[in-house]
Write a protein that holds these residues in place. Structure first.
Motif: not given
Length: 96
Positions: A34, A37-43
């Motif tokens: 998670e 995934r959070n880092y990915m969502r934040r670009g």
């Protein structure tokens, strides 16, 4: 790394692009899935694929960077990992 890189394979999609599973990558960074995934969502995750030339033909260098961590692997045409490493690298201007 304690894993046997020679037994690991990076899959390719129908277009021939290498794909990395979030669980696979989070495990290499020693993070919960998670968090990645959070880092990915934040670009905050960047990746590059470099095709080998000359004596490195038939190999690719895959790099994924998030913050000050970078995972790199050298893979062959079947996606078998020939070598891999995790590095701590200086942050770029702008924090990414």
């Amino acid at each position: 790394m304690t894993r046997d890189a020679a037994q690991m394979v990076i899959l390719r999609d129908a277009a021939g692009e290498f794909t990395l599973d979030a669980e696979f990558l989070a495990g290499h960074f020693d993070w919960p899935v998670e968090a990645l995934r959070n880092y990915m969502r934040r670009g905050m995750v960047a990746s590059t694929v470099e095709r080998g030339e000359g004596e490195d033909e038939g190999r690719w260098r895959l790099s994924v960077r998030c913050g000050n961590r970078r995972w790199q692997a050298i893979v062959n045409e079947t996606g078998a990992i020939l070598s891999e490493q995790i590095e701590i690298v200086p942050l770029q201007a702008g924090g990414g």
